[in-house]
Design an enzyme around this catalytic site. Structure first.
Site, PDB file in Angstrom:
ATOM      1  N   TRP A 361       0.832  -1.210   0.000  1.00 15.57           N
ATOM      2  CA  TRP A 361       0.000   0.000   0.000  1.00 15.57           C
ATOM      3  C   TRP A 361       0.867   1.261   0.000  1.00 15.57           C
ATOM      4  O   TRP A 361       0.405   2.351  -0.255  1.00 15.57           O
ATOM      5  CB  TRP A 361      -0.925   0.002   1.224  1.00 15.57           C
ATOM      6  CG  TRP A 361      -0.222   0.307   2.538  1.00 15.57           C
ATOM      7  CD1 TRP A 361       0.919  -0.281   3.011  1.00 15.57           C
ATOM      8  CD2 TRP A 361      -0.612   1.267   3.524  1.00 15.57           C
ATOM      9  NE1 TRP A 361       1.254   0.242   4.235  1.00 15.57           N
ATOM     10  CE2 TRP A 361       0.341   1.187   4.585  1.00 15.57           C
ATOM     11  CE3 TRP A 361      -1.653   2.176   3.629  1.00 15.57           C
ATOM     12  CZ2 TRP A 361       0.259   1.998   5.724  1.00 15.57           C
ATOM     13  CZ3 TRP A 361      -1.732   2.973   4.760  1.00 15.57           C
ATOM     14  CH2 TRP A 361      -0.776   2.877   5.788  1.00 15.57           C
ATOM     15  N   ASP A 362       2.149   1.080   0.295  1.00 16.18           N
ATOM     16  CA  ASP A 362       3.093   2.206   0.312  1.00 16.18           C
ATOM     17  C   ASP A 362       2.951   3.046  -0.962  1.00 16.18           C
ATOM     18  O   ASP A 362       3.039   4.273  -0.926  1.00 16.18           O
ATOM     19  CB  ASP A 362       4.542   1.702   0.377  1.00 16.18           C
ATOM     20  CG  ASP A 362       4.827   0.794   1.562  1.00 16.18           C
ATOM     21  OD1 ASP A 362       3.913   0.064   1.969  1.00 16.18           O
ATOM     22  OD2 ASP A 362       5.964   0.799   2.061  1.00 16.18           O
ATOM     23  N   GLU A 491       0.682  -2.180  12.451  1.00 18.40           N
ATOM     24  CA  GLU A 491       0.934  -3.623  12.496  1.00 18.40           C
ATOM     25  C   GLU A 491       1.244  -4.144  13.898  1.00 18.40           C
ATOM     26  O   GLU A 491       1.574  -5.310  14.061  1.00 18.40           O
ATOM     27  CB  GLU A 491       2.069  -3.976  11.532  1.00 18.40           C
ATOM     28  CG  GLU A 491       1.665  -3.770  10.091  1.00 18.40           C
ATOM     29  CD  GLU A 491       2.694  -4.276   9.089  1.00 18.40           C
ATOM     30  OE1 GLU A 491       3.804  -4.629   9.499  1.00 18.40           O
ATOM     31  OE2 GLU A 491       2.367  -4.314   7.891  1.00 18.40           O
ATOM     32  N   LYS A 601       2.816   0.683  15.996  1.00 21.95           N
ATOM     33  CA  LYS A 601       4.046   0.714  15.202  1.00 21.95           C
ATOM     34  C   LYS A 601       4.079   1.990  14.370  1.00 21.95           C
ATOM     35  O   LYS A 601       5.132   2.521  14.049  1.00 21.95           O
ATOM     36  CB  LYS A 601       4.047  -0.520  14.306  1.00 21.95           C
ATOM     37  CG  LYS A 601       5.265  -0.713  13.447  1.00 21.95           C
ATOM     38  CD  LYS A 601       5.102  -2.003  12.617  1.00 21.95           C
ATOM     39  CE  LYS A 601       6.289  -2.259  11.721  1.00 21.95           C
ATOM     40  NZ  LYS A 601       6.022  -3.338  10.759  1.00 21.95           N
ATOM     41  N   GLN A 602       2.886   2.456  13.984  1.00 19.36           N
ATOM     42  CA  GLN A 602       2.829   3.567  13.028  1.00 19.36           C
ATOM     43  C   GLN A 602       1.479   4.271  13.102  1.00 19.36           C
ATOM     44  O   GLN A 602       0.559   3.788  13.743  1.00 19.36           O
ATOM     45  CB  GLN A 602       3.041   3.010  11.625  1.00 19.36           C
ATOM     46  CG  GLN A 602       1.970   2.016  11.179  1.00 19.36           C
ATOM     47  CD  GLN A 602       2.493   1.056  10.131  1.00 19.36           C
ATOM     48  OE1 GLN A 602       2.862  -0.066  10.457  1.00 19.36           O
ATOM     49  NE2 GLN A 602       2.508   1.477   8.879  1.00 19.36           N
TER      50      GLN A 602
HETATM   51  C1  BGC Z   1       4.918  -1.320   7.615  1.00 19.36           C
HETATM   52  C2  BGC Z   1       3.891  -1.412   6.514  1.00 19.36           C
HETATM   53  C3  BGC Z   1       4.587  -1.234   5.167  1.00 19.36           C
HETATM   54  C4  BGC Z   1       5.727  -2.193   5.010  1.00 19.36           C
HETATM   55  C5  BGC Z   1       6.521  -1.968   3.739  1.00 19.36           C
HETATM   56  C6  BGC Z   1       6.022  -2.306   7.354  1.00 19.36           C
HETATM   57  O1  BGC Z   1       7.022  -2.166   8.329  1.00 19.36           O
HETATM   58  O2  BGC Z   1       4.340  -1.577   8.857  1.00 19.36           O
HETATM   59  O3  BGC Z   1       2.914  -0.421   6.681  1.00 19.36           O
HETATM   60  O4  BGC Z   1       3.664  -1.408   4.152  1.00 19.36           O
HETATM   61  O5  BGC Z   1       6.610  -2.041   6.092  1.00 19.36           O
HETATM   62  O6  BGC Z   1       7.102  -0.718   3.739  1.00 19.36           O
END
Ligand code: BGC
Length: 764
Positions: A361-362, A491, A601-602
């Site tokens: 999704w990035d 996550e 985490k984010q």
């Molecule tokens: C993040 C995800 C991201 C992925 C790839 C993960 O560490 O939590 O949101 O899509 O990294 O960058």
């Protein structure tokens, strides 16, 4: 100032000396790419000097192999195969010798070793003096004009006469390198083992140089790698082997000699028989290149880069390091994007093998905005890739017992799900709404009706269908539409009911589909697409009802938006007693330990509110921001930019500035401690968004652009350009005022702090 950033040089990164660790990390920072191929910034002799090399490699977007995923315990619907982008034969390998002695960092005293990444020209140069006997200067670039091409120029100035100088140029097919898995990286789930050679190669005859036909082991992908050397009459071709050629001459002190080297990486093809056609195409390319010569190919490249910067640069007056960081991020973003409609942007771009080259999704939520407003044609290609994998997404939805619609893979190259860990993989069904959001944003920014009523329409309908089939109206919640058992962007919280971000995004996905289908019907456009996918009018009502009744978790007592139904019932993570060395938490705690706590985490809820900021009061956003910031570790590189943009949105400029510092310099300073595996491309997009959406406050609605600029006190000026509906708009923000100049296109009324401004192009 960071050692790579030099005062007075806002367009380059410079490495001086021979620090092994720095050189290894700079393999990533100095990677050069053009969306089709990418080559690590490794030393030319890297394979002979392993201490100076982390992971040598050249990658091709979409060239990958598969192998079965081995599960200790299998369950129905698990992803079946790893998909891994594979390193290709390395054509940039060069070995220089003087009277039989190898010239490299390990064999003799090297002085004045310097490498410069010139962001403006898209060029990496290296120079050094070896044993006071030779001066070497090597330049390389990956062409945007000829996407197959990597070019190198080797200039050697002997300081002594009458020695034999030899230069061996190798088209290394990795066989002799015996590339082994690197044990030390095994525990980090973000890196797949760096495995050995994963293709077969066959030498082909060609009058234009060396050619290899490579075929992946399991996916049956084919590509051609060719190498051509141009040497002047002073050189003799002394040895020629299958994979290498060695040129020799007798040195004359202070007379610079030169070799030019071109490596071609064909597009991917699917049938062995196509190889001869590809050889011909490569020979034609080499012929053209030879005709033009290195200098002209280089000049063309520099011109293309200039044109790129004219539309993409974001200037900051007042902080040189930030300026370099920002340009560096824009540079790498541009390098990462697949432009053929069949490939996309991997989480690491083409700068390293981290995350196996997967698309997440990035792309849609972090990287695509940059392209949307600076290169809409590239944004279209990226979305076309998503359209091209709809068949796999439909199949996946059926596997997940969803009757109608499509479910895009959480991480993939070929469209199939490649996430072996479903709680932080497949469960992130928000990817569907993320892609729909990007499609809608593209249509808003371009008015591209051809796309809107073809690929766009199909994606919007298939994703909307997914939501109504995934969720249900919950009687225990007064008939609200709920989406259970999902993972949101964060996550560290998995498999929950009603993740706020997912539900809000799904609501908008339903609305976008509804609006676009209604327009299609009214305009009688795209009706064939609707017929083909069996669209029925009753679906509109289903979407409208699900959207209207979408459950958005909110805690009336604390007046806080709830990340999901259960988040506030969990214990807050013990941050005070978690030492710095235990971060990122994912490397030190079992997922269940993390999942049962309030710890993010984010950005998750904050991202949702940022995207639809006009739907929330500033008080609400500020309250939620304070709450979630306190429980967020930013262990994901996707986090800080969002917190920074939201800080701008709620008027906390100091915080916005401090987050921006972190994001702009994240890879240069190796903030996440894993830059060696590749750049953090989503964060790079996040940096661009922080400038344009954050500090300039760009929002698009009511068919036009709205700005609410706020300049941090540290800066005197920012300036950038955006493309909007066939227009080019220059924006300059100073503490005193903001100027908007329409450079191309028809007049437009835009909004500045809520007030209309009519802009007209005065150029005739
Ligand atoms: C993040 C995800 C991201 C992925 C790839 C993960 O560490 O939590 O949101 O899509 O990294 O960058």
């Amino acid at each position: 100032m960071h050692p790579l950033i030099q005062q007075g040089s806002a367009w380059s990164l410079t490495e001086t000396g021979t620090d092994k660790e720095q050189i290894k990390q700079n393999e990533t920072l100095f990677a050069l790419a053009n969306g089709h191929i990418g080559t690590r910034g490794s030393l030319e002799e890297a394979s002979r000097t392993p201490d100076y090399s982390y992971s040598e490699g050249t990658l091709m977007n979409g060239f990958y192999d598969t192998e079965p995923i081995t599960y200790g315990e299998w369950a129905y619907g698990y992803a079946t195969h790893h998909q891994t982008v594979i390193p290709l034969p390395n054509g940039k390998r060069i070995e220089i010798s003087l009277d039989g002695e190898t010239v490299d960092l390990e064999t003799g005293e090297t002085t004045n070793h310097k490498r410069t990444l010139d962001l403006k020209k898209g060029m990496l140069t290296r120079s050094f003096t070896w044993e006071n006997a030779v001066q070497v200067e090597i330049e390389r670039f990956v062409s945007y004009d000829y996407p197959e091409l990597l070019a190198q120029r080797i200039q050697i100035t002997p300081l002594v006469s009458n020695k034999e100088l030899t230069v061996k140029l190798v088209l290394d097919d990795l066989a002799e390198m015996g590339r082994e898995a690197k044990g030390e990286t095994d525990v980090d789930p973000r890196i797949k083992q760096l495995t050995a050679r994963r293709f077969d190669s066959q030498k082909l005859e060609s009058s234009m140089g060396k050619m290899l036909h490579i075929t992946t082991h399991n996916t049956g992908l084919h590509a051609l790698v060719g190498a051509m050397t141009c040497a002047g009459d002073e050189w003799t071709l002394s040895i020629e082997k299958d994979a290498s050629e060695t040129y020799a001459l007798q040195t004359k002190a202070d007379q610079t000699v030169e070799l030019e080297r071109f490596i071609g990486y064909s597009p991917i093809f699917h049938k062995k028989e196509e190889a001869s056609q590809e050889v011909e195409t490569m020979e034609i390319l080499f012929d053209v290149i030879k005709g033009l010569g290195y200098d002209q190919v280089r000049a063309k490249h520099v011109y293309t880069m200039e044109k790129f910067w004219a539309l993409s640069d974001v200037e900051i007056d007042g902080d040189e390091a930030l300026q370099v960081g920002l340009r560096f991020n824009i540079f790498h973003l541009n390098q990462a994007a697949g432009r053929d409609g069949k490939t996309n942007m991997s989480a690491k771009g083409l700068s390293g093998e981290g995350y196996e080259g997967h698309y997440f999704w990035d792309t849609e939520m972090y990287m695509l905005p940059f392209f949307l407003y600076t290169q809409p044609e590239t944004a279209r290609k990226l979305l076309q890739y998503r359209h091209s994998i709809l068949p796999q997404a439909r199949k996946r939805a059926r596997e997940m017992a969803i009757k109608k619609g499509a479910l895009f893979a959480w991480r993939t190259i070929n469209g199939e799900e490649a996430s072996a860990y479903y709680p932080a993989g497949t469960a992130q069904v928000h990817i569907n709404a993320d892609i729909a959001h990007a499609v809608y944003a593209y249509i808003q920014a371009t008015d591209d009706e051809v796309f809107a009523y073809n690929e766009g329409l199909e994606i919007l309908v298939e994703t909307a269908r997914f939501w109504v089939n995934y969720g249900h109206f919950d009687e225990r919640r007064e008939g609200a539409f709920v989406l259970n058992t999902v993972t949101g962007p964060d996550e560290y919280t998995a498999i929950v009911n009603n993740n706020f971000y997912t539900n809000l995004m799904a609501k908008h996905n339903l609305d976008y589909a509804l609006e676009t289908v209604m327009k299609a019907i009214a305009k009688e456009c795209g009706l064939d697409v609707l017929a083909e996918i069996g669209f029925e009018k009753e679906e509109l009502e289903q979407w409208a009802e699900a959207s209207e009744k979408m459950f958005l978790p909110y805690d009336k007592k604390t007046k806080l938006t709830m990340q999901d139904d259960s988040f506030f019932h969990k214990k807050v993570w013990d941050f005070d007693n978690t030492p710095a060395k235990k971060y990122p938490l994912l490397l030190h705690y079992h997922p269940l330990t993390i999942y049962r706590h309030q710890v993010c985490k984010q950005a998750d809820t904050v991202l949702a509110q940022f995207l639809f900021s006009w739907e929330f009061s500033t008080d609400q956003k500020a309250r939620d921001y304070a709450y979630y910031e306190a429980v967020t570790t930013h262990d994901s590189s996707l986090s800080r930019s969002v917190f920074g943009m939201m800080a701008s949105d709620i008027g906390d400029l100091d915080k916005a500035y401090s987050y921006f510092m972190d994001t702009a310099l994240m890879d240069i300073t190796d903030m996440q401690a894993n830059t060696k595996d590749g750049v953090h491309a989503a964060n790079m997009g996040g940096t661009w968004m922080s400038m344009i959406y954050g500090f300039a406050g760009l929002r698009v609605y009511d068919d036009t652009v709205h700005f609410t600029p706020q300049l941090p006190k540290q800066w005197q000026r920012i300036a950038f350009t955006i493309q909007f509906k066939d227009r080019e708009i220059g924006v300059t923000i100073t503490p005193k005022d903001t100027r908007y100049i329409l450079r191309e296109g028809k007049p437009l009324t835009i909004y500045h702090n809520g007030a209309p401004r009519h802009i007209v192009n005065h150029k005739k």
